[in-house]
Design an enzyme around this catalytic site. Structure first.
Site, PDB file in Angstrom:
ATOM      1  N   SER A 128     -78.263 -92.640  92.809  1.00 29.56           N
ATOM      2  CA  SER A 128     -77.622 -91.331  92.964  1.00 29.56           C
ATOM      3  C   SER A 128     -76.451 -91.188  92.008  1.00 29.56           C
ATOM      4  O   SER A 128     -75.766 -92.169  91.695  1.00 29.56           O
ATOM      5  CB  SER A 128     -77.115 -91.220  94.399  1.00 29.56           C
ATOM      6  OG  SER A 128     -76.256 -90.132  94.544  1.00 29.56           O
ATOM      7  N   TYR A 153     -72.158 -94.702 102.093  1.00 31.15           N
ATOM      8  CA  TYR A 153     -73.452 -94.361 101.498  1.00 31.15           C
ATOM      9  C   TYR A 153     -73.442 -94.682  99.991  1.00 31.15           C
ATOM     10  O   TYR A 153     -74.352 -95.339  99.469  1.00 31.15           O
ATOM     11  CB  TYR A 153     -73.774 -92.876 101.719  1.00 31.15           C
ATOM     12  CG  TYR A 153     -74.920 -92.395 100.855  1.00 31.15           C
ATOM     13  CD1 TYR A 153     -76.225 -92.758 101.146  1.00 31.15           C
ATOM     14  CD2 TYR A 153     -74.689 -91.610  99.720  1.00 31.15           C
ATOM     15  CE1 TYR A 153     -77.279 -92.352 100.335  1.00 31.15           C
ATOM     16  CE2 TYR A 153     -75.730 -91.199  98.905  1.00 31.15           C
ATOM     17  CZ  TYR A 153     -77.019 -91.575  99.216  1.00 31.15           C
ATOM     18  OH  TYR A 153     -78.055 -91.182  98.407  1.00 31.15           O
ATOM     19  N   LYS A 157     -75.598 -97.495  97.484  1.00 32.52           N
ATOM     20  CA  LYS A 157     -76.358 -97.239  96.243  1.00 32.52           C
ATOM     21  C   LYS A 157     -75.876 -98.188  95.139  1.00 32.52           C
ATOM     22  O   LYS A 157     -76.685 -98.765  94.395  1.00 32.52           O
ATOM     23  CB  LYS A 157     -76.200 -95.778  95.801  1.00 32.52           C
ATOM     24  CG  LYS A 157     -76.923 -94.789  96.703  1.00 32.52           C
ATOM     25  CD  LYS A 157     -78.439 -94.969  96.654  1.00 32.52           C
ATOM     26  CE  LYS A 157     -79.158 -94.260  97.760  1.00 32.52           C
ATOM     27  NZ  LYS A 157     -80.548 -94.617  97.934  1.00 32.52           N
TER      28      LYS A 157
HETATM   29  P1  NAD Z   1     -85.049 -88.258 103.271  1.00 38.98           P
HETATM   30  O1  NAD Z   1     -84.174 -88.635 104.420  1.00 38.98           O
HETATM   31  O2  NAD Z   1     -85.779 -86.971 103.344  1.00 38.98           O
HETATM   32  O3  NAD Z   1     -86.117 -89.428 102.998  1.00 38.98           O
HETATM   33  C1  NAD Z   1     -85.835 -90.778 103.257  1.00 38.98           C
HETATM   34  C2  NAD Z   1     -86.968 -91.321 104.117  1.00 38.98           C
HETATM   35  O4  NAD Z   1     -86.732 -92.693 104.365  1.00 38.98           O
HETATM   36  C3  NAD Z   1     -87.082 -90.619 105.464  1.00 38.98           C
HETATM   37  O5  NAD Z   1     -88.401 -90.142 105.624  1.00 38.98           O
HETATM   38  C4  NAD Z   1     -86.754 -91.711 106.474  1.00 38.98           C
HETATM   39  O6  NAD Z   1     -87.480 -91.546 107.667  1.00 38.98           O
HETATM   40  C5  NAD Z   1     -87.109 -92.972 105.712  1.00 38.98           C
HETATM   41  N1  NAD Z   1     -86.375 -94.171 106.111  1.00 38.98           N
HETATM   42  C6  NAD Z   1     -85.044 -94.353 106.239  1.00 38.98           C
HETATM   43  N2  NAD Z   1     -84.777 -95.592 106.634  1.00 38.98           N
HETATM   44  C7  NAD Z   1     -85.970 -96.245 106.756  1.00 38.98           C
HETATM   45  C8  NAD Z   1     -86.337 -97.550 107.135  1.00 38.98           C
HETATM   46  N3  NAD Z   1     -85.443 -98.465 107.516  1.00 38.98           N
HETATM   47  N4  NAD Z   1     -87.648 -97.871 107.132  1.00 38.98           N
HETATM   48  C9  NAD Z   1     -88.584 -96.954 106.779  1.00 38.98           C
HETATM   49  N5  NAD Z   1     -88.285 -95.700 106.417  1.00 38.98           N
HETATM   50  C10 NAD Z   1     -86.985 -95.349 106.409  1.00 38.98           C
HETATM   51  O7  NAD Z   1     -84.135 -88.331 101.966  1.00 38.98           O
HETATM   52  P2  NAD Z   1     -84.468 -87.848 100.477  1.00 38.98           P
HETATM   53  O8  NAD Z   1     -83.553 -86.722 100.181  1.00 38.98           O
HETATM   54  O9  NAD Z   1     -85.899 -87.708 100.268  1.00 38.98           O
HETATM   55  O10 NAD Z   1     -83.909 -89.088  99.675  1.00 38.98           O
HETATM   56  C11 NAD Z   1     -84.756 -90.112  99.170  1.00 38.98           C
HETATM   57  C12 NAD Z   1     -83.910 -91.137  98.448  1.00 38.98           C
HETATM   58  O11 NAD Z   1     -83.206 -90.491  97.391  1.00 38.98           O
HETATM   59  C13 NAD Z   1     -82.854 -91.810  99.311  1.00 38.98           C
HETATM   60  O12 NAD Z   1     -82.742 -93.159  98.923  1.00 38.98           O
HETATM   61  C14 NAD Z   1     -81.590 -91.073  98.956  1.00 38.98           C
HETATM   62  O13 NAD Z   1     -80.443 -91.860  99.160  1.00 38.98           O
HETATM   63  C15 NAD Z   1     -81.826 -90.793  97.483  1.00 38.98           C
HETATM   64  N6  NAD Z   1     -81.065 -89.644  96.958  1.00 38.98           N
HETATM   65  C16 NAD Z   1     -81.177 -88.440  97.594  1.00 38.98           C
HETATM   66  C17 NAD Z   1     -80.452 -87.354  97.101  1.00 38.98           C
HETATM   67  C18 NAD Z   1     -80.515 -86.022  97.799  1.00 38.98           C
HETATM   68  O14 NAD Z   1     -79.601 -85.202  97.602  1.00 38.98           O
HETATM   69  N7  NAD Z   1     -81.548 -85.715  98.570  1.00 38.98           N
HETATM   70  C19 NAD Z   1     -79.627 -87.516  95.986  1.00 38.98           C
HETATM   71  C20 NAD Z   1     -79.560 -88.755  95.363  1.00 38.98           C
HETATM   72  C21 NAD Z   1     -80.292 -89.836  95.877  1.00 38.98           C
HETATM   73  C1  WQD Z   2     -72.822 -79.232  96.360  1.00 37.75           C
HETATM   74  C2  WQD Z   2     -71.633 -78.291  96.126  1.00 37.75           C
HETATM   75  C3  WQD Z   2     -69.878 -78.570  97.723  1.00 37.75           C
HETATM   76  C4  WQD Z   2     -72.043 -77.214 101.221  1.00 37.75           C
HETATM   77  C5  WQD Z   2     -74.308 -84.818  97.792  1.00 37.75           C
HETATM   78  C6  WQD Z   2     -74.009 -86.287  97.893  1.00 37.75           C
HETATM   79  C7  WQD Z   2     -74.600 -87.002  96.722  1.00 37.75           C
HETATM   80  C8  WQD Z   2     -76.084 -86.698  96.575  1.00 37.75           C
HETATM   81  C9  WQD Z   2     -76.352 -85.241  96.587  1.00 37.75           C
HETATM   82  C10 WQD Z   2     -77.297 -88.375  97.729  1.00 37.75           C
HETATM   83  C11 WQD Z   2     -70.299 -78.992  96.320  1.00 37.75           C
HETATM   84  C12 WQD Z   2     -70.492 -77.203  97.827  1.00 37.75           C
HETATM   85  C13 WQD Z   2     -71.715 -77.560  99.929  1.00 37.75           C
HETATM   86  C14 WQD Z   2     -71.432 -76.067 101.793  1.00 37.75           C
HETATM   87  C15 WQD Z   2     -70.249 -75.698  99.749  1.00 37.75           C
HETATM   88  N1  WQD Z   2     -76.832 -87.236  97.685  1.00 37.75           N
HETATM   89  N2  WQD Z   2     -70.819 -76.821  99.207  1.00 37.75           N
HETATM   90  N3  WQD Z   2     -70.560 -75.342 101.030  1.00 37.75           N
HETATM   91  O1  WQD Z   2     -71.701 -83.121  97.516  1.00 37.75           O
HETATM   92  O2  WQD Z   2     -72.617 -82.635  95.203  1.00 37.75           O
HETATM   93  O3  WQD Z   2     -73.710 -84.314  96.608  1.00 37.75           O
HETATM   94  O4  WQD Z   2     -75.725 -84.632  97.734  1.00 37.75           O
HETATM   95  O5  WQD Z   2     -77.187 -89.290  96.941  1.00 37.75           O
HETATM   96  O6  WQD Z   2     -74.381 -88.359  96.951  1.00 37.75           O
HETATM   97  O7  WQD Z   2     -72.603 -86.461  97.918  1.00 37.75           O
HETATM   98  O8  WQD Z   2     -73.947 -81.969  97.227  1.00 37.75           O
HETATM   99  O9  WQD Z   2     -75.078 -80.074  98.273  1.00 37.75           O
HETATM  100  O10 WQD Z   2     -73.256 -81.276  99.563  1.00 37.75           O
HETATM  101  O11 WQD Z   2     -72.640 -79.875  97.599  1.00 37.75           O
HETATM  102  O12 WQD Z   2     -69.443 -75.032  99.109  1.00 37.75           O
HETATM  103  O13 WQD Z   2     -71.657 -75.717 102.973  1.00 37.75           O
HETATM  104  O14 WQD Z   2     -71.690 -77.262  97.119  1.00 37.75           O
HETATM  105  O15 WQD Z   2     -68.481 -78.490  97.879  1.00 37.75           O
HETATM  106  O16 WQD Z   2     -69.431 -78.464  95.367  1.00 37.75           O
HETATM  107  P1  WQD Z   2     -72.846 -82.994  96.620  1.00 37.75           P
HETATM  108  P2  WQD Z   2     -73.792 -80.791  98.252  1.00 37.75           P
END
Ligand code: NAD
Ligand code: WQD
Length: 345
Positions: A128, A153, A157
């Site tokens: 991330s 979190y 990562k």
């Molecule tokens: P998500 O929660 O929709 O998907 C994650 C899945 O992992 C879920 O289906 C959950 O049930 C499963 N899971 C969690 N712990 C588990 C375990 N111990 N055993 C088996 N399954 C398990 O999240 P997502 O948004 O699809 O994210 C996927 C990956 O991408 C994650 O590693 C997340 O940290 C990373 N990521 C997400 C974002 C984002 O904004 N969505 C941004 C950057 C990185």
């Molecule tokens: C985006 C922008 C908020 C909600 C997060 C995690 C990051 C990654 C992606 C996993 C920001 C603004 C949001 C609201 C708002 N996840 N906002 N009102 O914070 O950039 O990243 O998700 O790895 O680790 O930190 O994403 O979608 O929460 O926010 O104004 O109700 O929207 O302040 O500027 P963020 P976000």
């Protein structure tokens, strides 16, 4: 011809399900390993409706050693693992750090151990942009120094990246790629799969779509006094299908033996930042709805601006995003309108 089998952990989740579609469309056999802690079994049928193939779902908690190892043994013929499974809510991780460290570190350890045991040669990891914190220089490249993570979190990562790097350097895992996602949003154009946040969404896009559909009263815009073009915070939003396709290209790159560095890292974003107000305006344009919002105080822990330099992924993987912000808001809205009914939630 036998298809190449790929394990996707967390494959029933938001990004995993979109990647499963892209993998199946590219000709791979996909096995989803998921404990369904943040997803719904129904997703396999939705994937089948899109692709014509039902992926196998293994309901397994990767933190449970015996369960996890037995599952990998059943799929030891896999050529790669894409490790999405994790808990991902930043605020929740501050409140429940031990749960986050346990889930995200123990599951990673079991994946690495099982891959070694069964000689599964390729790993792709969901990292991330959170690992960069507020960087000194923008856009961020893969060489931008990492900052102390702002949440447990984010720490998981960073730690997961180190675990993978060390396992690869020691030769325990032949090769691995960490993909640092910026802000994934949007949904598959069919609206058959998308993001299903449980409870009040933390992220901007689901909060916008839930407000527009009437589940939330108004959107609170966190901060209007940032040093950005319109005072609201700026992020690099990326369409989830562009992200999904990047995984396919990274995997093909590995399978074709093109990976020079045994452990490699790529930023995945568009390279373009959008402010919160720009996202709102795009949403209003593509949905035809006026969004009620109010600018409030900054959210603690938020950075003002971050966007990616994506030259490395373009050059090595030949990957570029195809979808713009309007496509992200359009598909997010389409999904919101049909999701609850389709997923039975
Ligand atoms: P998500 O929660 O929709 O998907 C994650 C899945 O992992 C879920 O289906 C959950 O049930 C499963 N899971 C969690 N712990 C588990 C375990 N111990 N055993 C088996 N399954 C398990 O999240 P997502 O948004 O699809 O994210 C996927 C990956 O991408 C994650 O590693 C997340 O940290 C990373 N990521 C997400 C974002 C984002 O904004 N969505 C941004 C950057 C990185
Ligand atoms: C985006 C922008 C908020 C909600 C997060 C995690 C990051 C990654 C992606 C996993 C920001 C603004 C949001 C609201 C708002 N996840 N906002 N009102 O914070 O950039 O990243 O998700 O790895 O680790 O930190 O994403 O979608 O929460 O926010 O104004 O109700 O929207 O302040 O500027 P963020 P976000």
């Amino acid at each position: 011809m036998t298809k190449t089998k790929i394990i996707t952990t967390g494959g029933a989740g938001y990004i995993g399900s979109h990647t499963a579609v892209a993998l199946q469309e590219a000709g791979f056999e996909v096995v989803l390993i998921d404990n369904l802690s943040n997803s719904n079994e129904e997703v396999v049928h939705q994937i089948a409706k899109i692709t014509g193939t039902t992926p196998r779902l293994e309901k397994v908690d990767l933190c449970k050693e015996q369960e996890a190892f037995a599952c990998f043994q059943r799929h030891q013929d896999a050529m790669g693992v894409i490790h999405f499974a994790a808990l991902k809510a930043v605020g929740e991780s501050v409140a429940q750090p031990t749960r986050y460290y346990h889930n995200n570190l123990v599951s990673m350890l079991h994946v690495l151990e099982a891959m070694q045991k069964h000689n599964i040669p390729n790993l792709i990891f969901s990292s991330s942009a959170t690992v960069y914190g507020q960087p000194d220089q923008l856009p961020v490249t893969e060489n931008t120094p990492l900052q102390e993570a702002a949440s447990p979190y984010g720490q998981t990562k960073q730690m997961n990246e180190v675990m993978i790097r060390d396992a690869v350097h020691a030769g325990e895992i032949p090769q691995a790629i960490s993909l640092r996602y910026f802000n994934p949003v949007g949904a598959h154009d069919s609206a058959l799969i998308g993001e299903l946040p449980i409870g009040i969404p933390n992220n901007l896009m689901p909060f916008i779509t839930q407000t527009a559909i009437g589940i939330r009263k108004e959107l609170a815009v966190f901060g209007g006094d940032y040093d950005t073009p319109d005072g609201t915070a700026l992020r690099d939003y990326i369409h989830v299908m562009d992200l999904a396709e990047a995984h396919v290209q990274a995997l093909q790159f590995q399978l074709e033996g093109k990976q020079n560095e045994k452990y490699d890292i790529y930023n995945l974003g568009t390279g373009v930042g959008s402010t919160v107000l720009e996202v709102i305006h795009s949403f209003e344009k593509t949905s035809g709805r006026k969004l009620p919002y109010r600018i409030v105080d900054r959210r603690p822990g938020d950075v003002a601006m971050i966007y990616a330099n994506v030259d490395k992924a373009a050059k090595s993987l030949g990957w570029r995003t195809q979808r713009d912000l309007d496509e992200m808001t359009r598909t997010a809205w389409k999904w919101e309108q049909y999701a609850r009914e389709k997923m039975g939630s």
